[in-house]
Design an enzyme around this catalytic site. Structure first.
Site, PDB file in Angstrom:
ATOM      1  N   ARG A 126       0.825  -1.205   0.000  1.00  0.00           N
ATOM      2  CA  ARG A 126       0.000   0.000   0.000  1.00  0.00           C
ATOM      3  C   ARG A 126       0.864   1.263   0.000  1.00  0.00           C
ATOM      4  O   ARG A 126       0.528   2.258  -0.604  1.00  0.00           O
ATOM      5  CB  ARG A 126      -0.842  -0.068   1.275  1.00  0.00           C
ATOM      6  CG  ARG A 126      -1.952   0.892   1.394  1.00  0.00           C
ATOM      7  CD  ARG A 126      -2.735   0.543   2.637  1.00  0.00           C
ATOM      8  NE  ARG A 126      -1.874   0.014   3.711  1.00  0.00           N
ATOM      9  CZ  ARG A 126      -2.306  -0.332   4.902  1.00  0.00           C
ATOM     10  NH1 ARG A 126      -3.567  -0.231   5.198  1.00  0.00           N
ATOM     11  NH2 ARG A 126      -1.477  -0.794   5.813  1.00  0.00           N
ATOM     12  N   LYS A 137      -1.346 -18.854   5.155  1.00  0.00           N
ATOM     13  CA  LYS A 137      -2.228 -19.238   6.261  1.00  0.00           C
ATOM     14  C   LYS A 137      -2.592 -17.990   7.065  1.00  0.00           C
ATOM     15  O   LYS A 137      -1.816 -17.033   7.011  1.00  0.00           O
ATOM     16  CB  LYS A 137      -1.559 -20.318   7.106  1.00  0.00           C
ATOM     17  CG  LYS A 137      -0.746 -19.802   8.289  1.00  0.00           C
ATOM     18  CD  LYS A 137      -0.359 -20.898   9.232  1.00  0.00           C
ATOM     19  CE  LYS A 137      -0.286 -20.353  10.626  1.00  0.00           C
ATOM     20  NZ  LYS A 137       0.308 -21.174  11.634  1.00  0.00           N
ATOM     21  N   HIS A 167       3.868 -24.082   5.258  1.00  0.00           N
ATOM     22  CA  HIS A 167       5.316 -24.159   5.017  1.00  0.00           C
ATOM     23  C   HIS A 167       5.954 -25.406   5.616  1.00  0.00           C
ATOM     24  O   HIS A 167       7.046 -25.780   5.227  1.00  0.00           O
ATOM     25  CB  HIS A 167       6.031 -22.881   5.495  1.00  0.00           C
ATOM     26  CG  HIS A 167       6.076 -22.723   6.971  1.00  0.00           C
ATOM     27  ND1 HIS A 167       5.053 -22.162   7.682  1.00  0.00           N
ATOM     28  CD2 HIS A 167       7.013 -23.065   7.877  1.00  0.00           C
ATOM     29  CE1 HIS A 167       5.369 -22.171   8.967  1.00  0.00           C
ATOM     30  NE2 HIS A 167       6.553 -22.708   9.112  1.00  0.00           N
ATOM     31  N   LYS A 182       9.440 -28.440   4.081  1.00  0.00           N
ATOM     32  CA  LYS A 182      10.671 -28.805   4.788  1.00  0.00           C
ATOM     33  C   LYS A 182      11.277 -30.068   4.170  1.00  0.00           C
ATOM     34  O   LYS A 182      10.565 -30.990   3.778  1.00  0.00           O
ATOM     35  CB  LYS A 182      10.378 -29.022   6.279  1.00  0.00           C
ATOM     36  CG  LYS A 182      10.091 -27.694   6.987  1.00  0.00           C
ATOM     37  CD  LYS A 182       9.854 -27.889   8.455  1.00  0.00           C
ATOM     38  CE  LYS A 182       9.536 -26.577   9.131  1.00  0.00           C
ATOM     39  NZ  LYS A 182      10.697 -25.711   9.283  1.00  0.00           N
ATOM     40  N   GLU A 231       7.392 -24.827  20.798  1.00  0.00           N
ATOM     41  CA  GLU A 231       8.034 -23.529  20.574  1.00  0.00           C
ATOM     42  C   GLU A 231       8.472 -22.958  21.912  1.00  0.00           C
ATOM     43  O   GLU A 231       7.762 -23.105  22.906  1.00  0.00           O
ATOM     44  CB  GLU A 231       7.054 -22.588  19.877  1.00  0.00           C
ATOM     45  CG  GLU A 231       6.748 -23.041  18.465  1.00  0.00           C
ATOM     46  CD  GLU A 231       5.689 -22.186  17.814  1.00  0.00           C
ATOM     47  OE1 GLU A 231       6.037 -21.269  17.084  1.00  0.00           O
ATOM     48  OE2 GLU A 231       4.506 -22.444  18.072  1.00  0.00           O
ATOM     49  N   ASP A 253      -4.194 -22.509  15.272  1.00  0.00           N
ATOM     50  CA  ASP A 253      -2.942 -21.974  14.745  1.00  0.00           C
ATOM     51  C   ASP A 253      -1.991 -23.082  14.282  1.00  0.00           C
ATOM     52  O   ASP A 253      -1.232 -22.888  13.339  1.00  0.00           O
ATOM     53  CB  ASP A 253      -2.262 -21.130  15.846  1.00  0.00           C
ATOM     54  CG  ASP A 253      -1.128 -20.273  15.312  1.00  0.00           C
ATOM     55  OD1 ASP A 253      -1.326 -19.617  14.270  1.00  0.00           O
ATOM     56  OD2 ASP A 253      -0.045 -20.255  15.928  1.00  0.00           O
ATOM     57  N   HIS A 289      -0.548 -27.471  10.518  1.00  0.00           N
ATOM     58  CA  HIS A 289       0.786 -28.078  10.489  1.00  0.00           C
ATOM     59  C   HIS A 289       0.805 -29.514  11.034  1.00  0.00           C
ATOM     60  O   HIS A 289       1.324 -30.424  10.387  1.00  0.00           O
ATOM     61  CB  HIS A 289       1.776 -27.244  11.309  1.00  0.00           C
ATOM     62  CG  HIS A 289       1.881 -25.819  10.870  1.00  0.00           C
ATOM     63  ND1 HIS A 289       1.922 -25.456   9.532  1.00  0.00           N
ATOM     64  CD2 HIS A 289       1.969 -24.664  11.554  1.00  0.00           C
ATOM     65  CE1 HIS A 289       2.020 -24.146   9.454  1.00  0.00           C
ATOM     66  NE2 HIS A 289       2.049 -23.638  10.657  1.00  0.00           N
TER      67      HIS A 289
END
Ligand code: NAP
Length: 480
Positions: free
Chosen positions: A51, A145, A175, A179, A213, A232, A237
Site C-alpha cells: 500500500r 495461512k 510451510h 521442509k 516452541e 494456529d 501443520h
C-alpha cells in the site's frame, strides 16, 4: 551428495504484502537464495506490491535490508538480484495502482501472484486480478495461512477464490510441507522396502508428533487469542504431518495422487473425546508475563498448549494412536515425528529387558534429519548386556559439500513457478481438516473449560503427562 539445481522458466512474480513481516523474514531471503543458486535467470522479475507509496529505490533499500547480513562476496549478487526487483504501490481494495500493474506484467512468461497479506484481502485481490485481465487461465495464485478459522469461513474462502481461479491454479501454503524432512519422510516410506512392510499397527505401537516452541505470544497476543494452538497449529501443520505419516502409498508421486491419500487420512480420523485432550496456558515467570497478560485478556480461556490422542480409523492404523502436542513457551524449540515400534514379541535374553524399543525420529527442527534408535549389545566384556545405539542421518552433514539446505519457502516458491502443487494443500483437504477440528473447538466454547496453567520452560501442563500415563506411555523429552 551432489545437489542439482534445475532452473525454472522465466516468470513475473507479483508479491502482494512485499513490505510485510513475512516477506522480510522469509520470502525475500528465500528468493535471493534461489537467485544465488542459479535457479532463475535474468529474464525473471519480482514485482513487489504494497500500500505504501515508495520509489523503486526506497523499496529496494527495504529489500536490501531484508537480505542482511550479506557476505562480502555476495554484494554484487545483491545488486544484480535487485535489478530484477520492481515496486508498484497498489491499494488492494481501491483503484490505485492496478493499471500500472496491468502494464508492467509481461504476456510471455509465467505469472504468479503471491498474496502475503491478511486473508480478508484474498477475495478482493483475486477478483481484481481476474477482472482486469492481469491473471490468465494459467496464472498461479498463492495464499498464506490462516485459511479460514472454521469450516464455514474456509468454505467461503474456497468458493471466493474458485470464482476467479481454478483449483489447479491455487497454491495454499503450509510451510511445514516445504521442509526437507517432510519430503524425506515420503522418500523413506515409499522409496525403500525396509520400512513400509512395518508401517502399520501390527508393528507400530504409537506415533508422537510434537511441535514445541520456546517463544511466547508476546507482540501478537491479541491475534493469537482469537485462534489458539488448535487453530494456529493443529488444524494445519500437525494435521499435515499426521497425514504424511499415516497415508497409504499413492499410485504415483503426482499432486492429486498424494493429496487424495492425505484426504483419506483426515476423513478416517475419529472424533476426539474430551478426556483425550489436554489444554494449557503458560503462567507468568519472573520478568516474563503470563499468557493472559500477553493476550491482553485476563479471562482468556484460549489454549497456548494442546495435546491429544487421535485415532485413525482404518485397516492400517486401528489400535495405533497418534499423540499430537504443540505449545508456546516450552523448554525448547523442537518439531519431530517419533514412530515407536512394538517391542519384540519374545525376549530371548533372560533377565534382560529391552532398554529401549526401536524408535524412528524424524526431526523437522532444529537440525533436520532422522535418527533410528536401535538396541545392540553393550560392547566389551561382562556378559550379555543391551544398550541403545542411534543411527543418525542429519541432512545438513550430507549437504555440506554442495549447498545449504533450502528453507521451506524457497522450495515452495520455486514449486509454484514450476506448477507443482504436491506440497500445497488442496481445498477439500483444508475443509476436511476444519470439519474434524470444529467440534473439538466447539466443545471448549460450549462448555467453557479453563486451560491448565503450566510453567514457562516446561514440557506443558500436568494433564498432558497424564494423557500418556493413563495409556502406559511417556512423551519424548523436550529439551534437556
Ligand atoms: P504484515 O507485516 O502486517 O504485512 C502486511 C502487508 O500487507 C504489508 O506489506 C502491507 O503494506 C500490505 N497491505 C496492507 N493493507 C493493504 C492494502 N489495502 N493494499 C495493499 N497492501 C496492503 O503481515 P505479515 O505478517 O507479513 O503477514 C502476511 C500474511 O502472511 C498474513 O496472511 C499472515 O497471516 C500470513 N503469515 C504470516 C507469518 C509471519 O510470520 N509473519 C507466518 C505465517 C503466515 P504496507 O506496509 O504498505 O501497509
Amino acid at each position: 551428495m551432489v545437489s542439482r539445481v534445475i532452473p525454472v522458466d522465466a516468470f513475473d512474480l507479483v508479491l502482494f504484502g512485499a513490505t510485510g513481516d513475512l516477506a522480510r523474514r522469509k520470502i525475500w531471503p528465500g528468493l535471493f537464495h534461489r537467485f544465488l543458486a542459479g535457479q532463475f535467470n535474468n529474464d525473471s522479475r519480482i514485482l513487489g506490491v504494497s500500500r505504501s507509496e515508495l520509489s523503486r529505490e526506497e523499496f529496494q533499500d527495504k529489500v536490501r535490508a531484508a537480505l542482511e547480513p550479506i557476505e562480502e562476496s555476495e554484494h554484487d549478487c545483491v545488486e544484480r538480484f535487485l535489478s530484477q526487483v520492481d515496486y508498484i504501490s497498489i491499494d488492494a481494495t481501491g483503484d490505485r495502482g492496478w493499471k500500472p500493474l496491468a502494464k508492467a506484467i509481461r504476456p510471455d512468461v509465467i505469472r504468479a501472484f503471491y498474496l502475503s497479506v491478511a486473508p480478508s484481502f484474498f477475495g478482493p485481490i483475486a477478483a481484481r486480478l481476474k477482472q482486469s485481465g492481469i491473471a490468465t487461465d494459467d496464472s498461479r495464485i498463492v495464499v498464506e495461512k490462516p485459511f479460514g478459522n472454521d469450516l464455514k469461513s474456509a468454505r467461503a474462502l474456497n468458493a471466493e477464490l474458485r470464482t476467479y481461479f481454478q483449483e489447479h491454479q491455487i497454491y495454499r501454503i503450509d510451510h511445514y510441507l516445504g521442509k526437507e524432512t517432510v519430503q524425506n519422510l515420503m522418500a523413506l516410506r515409499f522409496a525403500n522396502s525396509l520400512f513400509e512392510p512395518l508401517w502399520n499397527s501390527s508393528h507400530i505401537d504409537h506415533v508422537q508428533i510434537t511441535v514445541a516452541e520456546s517463544l511466547s505470544v508476546d507482540g501478537r497476543g491479541e491475534y493469537y487469542d482469537q485462534s489458539g494452538a488448535m487453530r494456529d497449529m493443529v488444524q494445519n501443520h500437525l494435521m499435515q504431518l499426521l497425514c504424511l505419516t499415516a497415508m497409504e502409498p499413492p499410485s504415483q508421486f503426482t499432486p492429486n495422487a498424494v493429496r487424495n491419500e492425505k484426504l483419506k487420512v483426515i476423513e478416517a480420523l475419529k472424533e476426539v473425546p474430551i478426556d483425550d485432550i489436554a489444554r494449557g496456558q503458560y503462567r507468568a515467570a519472573g520478568e516474563q508475563g503470563s499468557y493472559r497478560e500477553h493476550a491482553g485478556n485476563p479471562n482468556s480461556i484460549t489454549e497456548s498448549f494442546v495435546a491429544m490422542k487421535v485415532d485413525v480409523a482404518n485397516w492400517r492404523w486401528a489400535g495405533t494412536p497418534f499423540y499430537l502436542r504443540t505449545g508456546k513457551c516450552l523448554r525448547e524449540r523442537l518439531s519431530e515425528i517419533a514412530v515407536y515400534f512394538r517391542n519384540p514379541p519374545h525376549m530371548i535374553f533372560p533377565g534382560i529387558d529391552t532398554p529401549h524399543g526401536n524408535v524412528l525420529v524424524i526431526r523437522l527442527q532444529p537440525d533436520e534429519g532422522m535418527t533410528l534408535h536401535t538396541t545392540i549389545k553393550d560392547p566389551g566384556p561382562g556378559g550379555m548386556r543391551l544398550t541403545e545405539a542411534s543411527l543418525d542421518m542429519t541432512f545438513a552433514d550430507s549437504l555440506k559439500d554442495s549447498e545449504k539446505p533450502q528453507d521451506a519457502y524457497e522450495r515452495l516458491i520455486m514449486d509454484v513457478i514450476r506448477g507443482d502443487q504436491t506440497l500445497f494443500m488442496r481445498g477439500d483437504e483444508v475443509e476436511a481438516a476444519w470439519a474434524w477440528a470444529d467440534p473439538i473447538i466447539a466443545s471448549w466454547t460450549d462448555r467453557p473449560i479453563k486451560p491448565q496453567q503450566y510453567d514457562v520452560g516446561s514440557a506443558g501442563p500436568e494433564d498432558a503427562l497424564l494423557l500418556m500415563h493413563k495409556d502406559g506411555r511417556r512423551w519424548r523429552t523436550i529439551g534437556q
